[in-house]
Structures are given as C-alpha cells and as structure tokens.
Scaffold this motif. Structure first.
Motif, short mmCIF file in Angstrom:
data_model
loop_
_atom_site.label_atom_id
_atom_site.label_comp_id
_atom_site.label_asym_id
_atom_site.label_seq_id
_atom_site.Cartn_x
_atom_site.Cartn_y
_atom_site.Cartn_z
N THR A 117 25.38 -1.66 -21.35
CA THR A 117 26.60 -0.86 -21.19
C THR A 117 26.74 -0.38 -19.74
N PRO A 118 27.95 -0.02 -19.36
CA PRO A 118 28.14 0.50 -18.00
C PRO A 118 27.24 1.70 -17.69
N TRP A 119 27.08 2.60 -18.66
CA TRP A 119 26.19 3.74 -18.43
C TRP A 119 24.77 3.25 -18.15
N ARG A 120 24.29 2.34 -18.97
CA ARG A 120 22.91 1.83 -18.81
C ARG A 120 22.75 1.15 -17.45
N ARG A 121 23.76 0.44 -17.02
CA ARG A 121 23.68 -0.28 -15.74
C ARG A 121 23.71 0.67 -14.54
N CYS A 122 24.39 1.82 -14.68
CA CYS A 122 24.60 2.70 -13.53
C CYS A 122 23.72 3.95 -13.52
N TYR A 123 23.19 4.32 -14.66
CA TYR A 123 22.42 5.56 -14.75
C TYR A 123 21.12 5.46 -13.95
N LYS A 124 20.85 6.51 -13.20
CA LYS A 124 19.59 6.62 -12.46
C LYS A 124 18.97 7.96 -12.82
N GLU A 125 17.80 7.93 -13.39
CA GLU A 125 17.10 9.15 -13.83
C GLU A 125 17.07 10.18 -12.71
N GLY A 126 17.48 11.39 -13.05
CA GLY A 126 17.43 12.49 -12.09
C GLY A 126 18.65 12.58 -11.19
N GLN A 127 19.53 11.59 -11.22
CA GLN A 127 20.76 11.63 -10.41
C GLN A 127 21.93 11.88 -11.34
N LYS A 128 22.39 13.10 -11.40
CA LYS A 128 23.39 13.51 -12.37
C LYS A 128 24.77 12.88 -12.14
N HIS A 129 25.14 12.65 -10.92
CA HIS A 129 26.52 12.24 -10.64
C HIS A 129 26.62 10.82 -10.10
N THR A 130 26.04 9.86 -10.79
CA THR A 130 26.12 8.47 -10.38
C THR A 130 27.43 7.88 -10.90
N LEU A 131 28.24 7.37 -10.02
CA LEU A 131 29.55 6.81 -10.38
C LEU A 131 29.38 5.57 -11.25
N ILE A 132 30.22 5.46 -12.27
CA ILE A 132 30.34 4.22 -13.04
C ILE A 132 31.65 3.58 -12.57
N PRO A 133 31.57 2.53 -11.77
CA PRO A 133 32.80 1.93 -11.22
C PRO A 133 33.73 1.41 -12.31
N VAL A 134 35.02 1.54 -12.08
CA VAL A 134 36.03 1.07 -13.02
C VAL A 134 35.84 -0.41 -13.31
N GLU A 135 35.47 -1.18 -12.30
CA GLU A 135 35.28 -2.62 -12.49
C GLU A 135 34.15 -2.92 -13.47
N VAL A 136 33.11 -2.11 -13.44
CA VAL A 136 31.98 -2.29 -14.36
C VAL A 136 32.44 -1.99 -15.79
N ILE A 137 33.21 -0.93 -15.96
CA ILE A 137 33.75 -0.59 -17.28
C ILE A 137 34.67 -1.71 -17.77
N SER A 138 35.55 -2.17 -16.91
CA SER A 138 36.49 -3.23 -17.28
C SER A 138 35.76 -4.50 -17.70
N ASP A 139 34.80 -4.93 -16.91
CA ASP A 139 34.05 -6.15 -17.23
C ASP A 139 33.33 -6.03 -18.56
N TYR A 140 32.73 -4.86 -18.80
CA TYR A 140 32.00 -4.66 -20.04
C TYR A 140 32.95 -4.72 -21.25
N PHE A 141 34.06 -4.02 -21.18
CA PHE A 141 34.98 -4.00 -22.32
C PHE A 141 35.59 -5.37 -22.56
N LYS A 142 35.82 -6.13 -21.52
CA LYS A 142 36.37 -7.47 -21.69
C LYS A 142 35.40 -8.42 -22.38
N SER A 143 34.11 -8.16 -22.24
CA SER A 143 33.13 -9.08 -22.83
C SER A 143 32.41 -8.53 -24.06
#
Length: 178
Positions: A117-143
């Motif tokens: 998932t986009p969260w799993r791909r972007c999450y970094k332990e201890g970094q609260k505000h890691t951006l999930i790019p719109v393109e990553v969300i779009s690609d995930y939902f399309k597939s």
C-alpha cells in the motif's frame, strides 16, 4: 477543495449511520476518497497532502481539527460549506462512504497497512510527517482497488404499492388508511 470541508460533510452524512466517525476513521476515509477520485475521476478530491503516520494515512489539517475528540466519535456540526461542493462531488463522497464507511477505524487502519500500500511504501518509523505522493496513491488504486460504483436504483411503477389518484399522485390503498 479543502479536506476539512470534505471531512465535515462526511461526518455530517455518516456519523448517525455508522456512529464511529473518529479522527482515525475520517482520515482513512479521506485517503480512500482521494484514491477513488484518482481512479474513477482522474483528479484529486482535495488539494491537501496525505502523510504516512504511525497509524496510517493522515491529512494533518483534518487531524488537527478533530484532535480534541481523541478516539471518541465526532459529532456532526455542520461547520462545512456544502455550497463549495457540486452535486457530483457530493454523490461521489456518498459512493465512497457506501463502500468504505462500514469498516471500523481499526479495520481501515489494517487495510491501509497491507503489503504494497502507499502507506507501507512511504512510512518511515519515527518520522511522523512523511508525504505519500499523489502519484503513489494513484498507481496503487489503479492496480489494486475496484472503482466505486454509482448508486442509481431503478424503480418501476410495479415496485410500489398503491394506485394513482385523479391527479396522478401515487397513494396508498384505501384499506391501508385505517
């Protein structure tokens, strides 16, 4: 469109229906709204960033608005401007709520934490505000996600009980008047 306006509208629509519209749940529903909008309509539902936090995707401005609720349900307050949304946006929000609103905050959290998932791909332990790019969300939902479908029930005259009076108005049978 601002995510806080959409969140207010979603809470207004769904708080009585689901009864568990918490800060966590509304943030997960916004994530699904954004993903479905990118999939179905080819555009973002709102301009705010979605970030990868410990418990899943979060829109910071929406989290801040409802922080005082903690993990308690949010009451519908009507503090959103429905005039900012056209009928297409309101219908689309209802479609997303029909598909995802039945899940609890915990279930939605688990869904966003799945492998790939986009969260799993972007999450970094201890970094609260890691951006999930719109393109990553779009690609995930399309597939990975099925598109929400419009709820357009079709009824015929035979689906109703009653008869038409002299003005053409459908009324109940006379024997039901008692």
């Amino acid at each position: 469109m601002k995510a806080v306006d959409l969140a207010g509208y979603m809470v207004f629509l769904a708080s009585d229906l689901f009864g568990d519209m918490t800060n966590m749940k509304i943030n997960k529903l916004l994530y699904y709204l954004q993903g479905q909008s990118l999939l179905v309509r080819g555009k973002v539902a709102f301009d705010d960033d979605i970030e990868a936090w410990d418990h899943g995707p979060v829109v910071n401005s929406v989290y801040a608005k409802y922080i005082l609720n903690g993990n308690k349900p949010i009451s519908a307050s009507g503090d959103f401007d429905v005039a900012k949304m056209d009928e297409e946006d309101r219908d689309f929000i209802r479609q997303v709520l029909i598909k995802y609103g039945m899940y609890s905050a915990g279930e939605l959290r688990e869904m966003t934490h799945r492998q790939g998932t986009p969260w799993r791909r972007c999450y970094k332990e201890g970094q609260k505000h890691t951006l999930i790019p719109v393109e990553v969300i779009s690609d995930y939902f399309k597939s990975h996600e099925q598109a929400v479908e419009a709820f357009n029930p079709s009824f015929s005259e035979d689906d109703f009980v009653g008869y038409r009076d002299e003005d053409g108005v459908l009324v109940l049978p006379k024997e039901w008047d008692e």
